[in-house]
Design an enzyme around this catalytic site. Sequence first.
Site, PDB file in Angstrom:
ATOM      1  N   LYS A 272       0.865  -1.149   0.032  1.00 24.69           N
ATOM      2  CA  LYS A 272      -0.152   0.086  -0.085  1.00 24.69           C
ATOM      3  C   LYS A 272       0.881   1.066   0.165  1.00 24.69           C
ATOM      4  O   LYS A 272       1.906   1.153   0.307  1.00 24.69           O
ATOM      5  CB  LYS A 272      -0.830   0.046   1.302  1.00 24.69           C
ATOM      6  CG  LYS A 272      -2.033  -0.859   1.271  1.00 24.69           C
ATOM      7  CD  LYS A 272      -2.758  -0.857   2.522  1.00 24.69           C
ATOM      8  CE  LYS A 272      -3.949  -1.550   2.533  1.00 24.69           C
ATOM      9  NZ  LYS A 272      -5.151  -1.493   1.600  1.00 24.69           N
ATOM     10  N   ARG A 346     -10.624 -11.239   1.724  1.00 25.26           N
ATOM     11  CA  ARG A 346     -11.222 -12.404   0.992  1.00 25.26           C
ATOM     12  C   ARG A 346     -10.672 -13.637   1.120  1.00 25.26           C
ATOM     13  O   ARG A 346     -11.321 -14.617   1.022  1.00 25.26           O
ATOM     14  CB  ARG A 346     -11.786 -11.947  -0.336  1.00 25.26           C
ATOM     15  CG  ARG A 346     -10.500 -11.713  -1.355  1.00 25.26           C
ATOM     16  CD  ARG A 346     -10.954 -10.969  -2.579  1.00 25.26           C
ATOM     17  NE  ARG A 346     -11.054  -9.505  -2.201  1.00 25.26           N
ATOM     18  CZ  ARG A 346     -11.243  -8.751  -3.250  1.00 25.26           C
ATOM     19  NH1 ARG A 346     -11.499  -9.077  -4.469  1.00 25.26           N
ATOM     20  NH2 ARG A 346     -11.045  -7.294  -2.809  1.00 25.26           N
TER      21      ARG A 346
HETATM   22  N1  BES Z   1      -8.403  -3.643   4.374  1.00 28.60           N
HETATM   23  C1  BES Z   1      -8.232  -3.135   2.887  1.00 28.60           C
HETATM   24  C2  BES Z   1      -9.608  -2.516   2.627  1.00 28.60           C
HETATM   25  C3  BES Z   1      -9.872  -1.071   3.219  1.00 28.60           C
HETATM   26  C4  BES Z   1      -9.179  -0.034   2.533  1.00 28.60           C
HETATM   27  C5  BES Z   1     -10.452  -0.722   4.256  1.00 28.60           C
HETATM   28  C6  BES Z   1      -9.332   1.120   2.902  1.00 28.60           C
HETATM   29  C7  BES Z   1     -10.352   0.548   4.813  1.00 28.60           C
HETATM   30  C8  BES Z   1     -10.087   1.539   4.069  1.00 28.60           C
HETATM   31  C9  BES Z   1      -8.299  -4.508   1.978  1.00 28.60           C
HETATM   32  O1  BES Z   1      -7.679  -5.475   2.513  1.00 28.60           O
HETATM   33  C10 BES Z   1      -7.768  -3.945   0.800  1.00 28.60           C
HETATM   34  O2  BES Z   1      -6.460  -3.711   0.608  1.00 28.60           O
HETATM   35  N2  BES Z   1      -8.503  -3.857  -0.420  1.00 28.60           N
HETATM   36  C11 BES Z   1      -8.213  -3.753  -1.568  1.00 28.60           C
HETATM   37  C12 BES Z   1      -8.637  -4.470  -2.772  1.00 28.60           C
HETATM   38  C13 BES Z   1      -8.268  -4.309  -4.113  1.00 28.60           C
HETATM   39  C14 BES Z   1      -6.698  -4.789  -4.179  1.00 28.60           C
HETATM   40  C15 BES Z   1      -8.859  -5.159  -5.039  1.00 28.60           C
HETATM   41  C16 BES Z   1      -8.792  -2.179  -1.979  1.00 28.60           C
HETATM   42  O3  BES Z   1      -9.769  -1.813  -1.588  1.00 28.60           O
HETATM   43  O4  BES Z   1      -8.000  -1.408  -2.295  1.00 28.60           O
HETATM   44 MN    MN Z   2      -5.549  -5.367   1.870  1.00 29.29          MN
END
Ligand code: BES
Ligand code: MN
Length: 489
Positions: A272, A346
């Site tokens: 990230k 997921r």
């Molecule tokens: N934990 C995150 C989702 C999230 C993002 C929660 C921002 C709260 C605030 C999750 O694991 C994630 O990183 N999801 C990705 C999925 C994508 C790579 C398809 C996302 O939402 O960017």
């Molecule tokens: Mn994630």
Amino acid sequence: MKLTLETGDLITLKTDALIIGVYRHKLTRNAELVDQASKGALSALIKGGDITGCLGEVAIFPAFPGITAKRLVVVGLGVEADGVLNFEAPLKAAIKSIYFVKTATIACLDWFDLQPEWIAEQVASQAIQVLEKTPDYKAKSQRPDWKQPKSFSLLVDEKTEDMTQAFAEGAILGKSCMLAKELGNAPANICTPKYMADLCIKLGASLKFDVTVFEEKALRKLKMGCFLGVAQGSKQPPYMVVMEYNGGAKDEAPVALIGKGLTFDSGGISLKPSKGMDEMKYDMCGAASVIATVAAAASMKLPINVVGVIGCTENMPGGSATKPGDILTSYLGKTVEVLNTDAEGRLVLCDLLAYAIDKFKPSMAVDIATLTGACVVALGNEYTGLFSTNEEMAMELLQAGENSLDKCWRLPLGRAYSKSLKSNFADLANIGTPGAGACTAAAFLQAFVGDTPWAHLDIAGTAWTSGKNKGSTARPVPLLVCFLRDLCH
Ligand code: BES
Ligand code: MN
Ligand code: ZN
């Protein structure tokens, strides 16, 4: 802090602070009583502009004429016609304003036209959540003046059994929310997967529910390849915890609650961006809400069987981390091509959901997860995203959300989303085609639940607040507790 129901006359009450409400341009019943006792002092203050009645605005008057309370706290309720929508803000503001007194009484059963038991529950729950603080890890307290009242009461006409129970359950809800907040706010170097598993064991022992902790070896034996694929880049060992509270009939199928417990989500190899990455310590709020809800059900002794299953791990980059393109084999045997290691929630949930359904044959399964940033884009911080294959469950969850002021909004599943998860090399890819990220994530989970009535709550936007007041909100604990209680009726 002692929470009590109190009977008696508003005017001659002995308390450090008496809280009443006024609407914009209208007195409540209790405000009228105070106005009469004070020979119009209250309406004079309204006329003079000292009291506006605007939503959540608090005015404190020491030694108010005509009443025995040491202080009168008047909180604005806004426009009366707005009803229940205007209930929470003034309640919280009023409670917050009396942090420094020893005893306080709130007379709020006349706010809007609401059920007294519902009000009693809200008051007890908010008294705890507003006046008690979660640890802040600061060496020295920043608020040495923050004292909590020794006792906080709700003024009632009569201490009926229903009111007493509602008030007591509100206190349990408040405490459960505090537990969820504390876990959410705890940093990832304290709130590790092990820390969460240990906490479950402690809670199970004190509240009398069964807890089984599965270590890495046991997870490997269960063939939870997706969960383990997420965990393998971290030095912290992963844990799955199963909590079984049996308050219902022996032969009754349980309700399964499944929680995402990423104690930190760096994104893994699909790292990230740095900005705001600290907030990924909250990525375990789904699991925290499951722990808090099972604890609440046990404390309330609800006549229902509940099984909580949480998957706790970190998602980290490293030499042993899962790489984009890796193919993992899930508990169900379906294979998953990991196209983005940041879509890890997921992967944890698909194994947990399949396991919970296989092992406990629940009447229904609800998973709770900070699953997608896309859900935050879609619904912001107001509504939790709700997905369900079952109309009845969806309606019940929507209703519980309204009743608990912890709302969710239904979003679609469907073949188009499921099809977008096609992989050239495995049964499924862990990300879909761009767009509708919250829906494709839910569609991924759907592939692992079979025919069991299932709902998915995406709490990415609701579990915590960002910015100046950064912190965990305990959502969707009120929603889940309300949902379980409604099932008991
Ligand atoms: N934990 C995150 C989702 C999230 C993002 C929660 C921002 C709260 C605030 C999750 O694991 C994630 O990183 N999801 C990705 C999925 C994508 C790579 C398809 C996302 O939402 O960017
Ligand atoms: Mn994630
Ligand atoms: Zn995550």
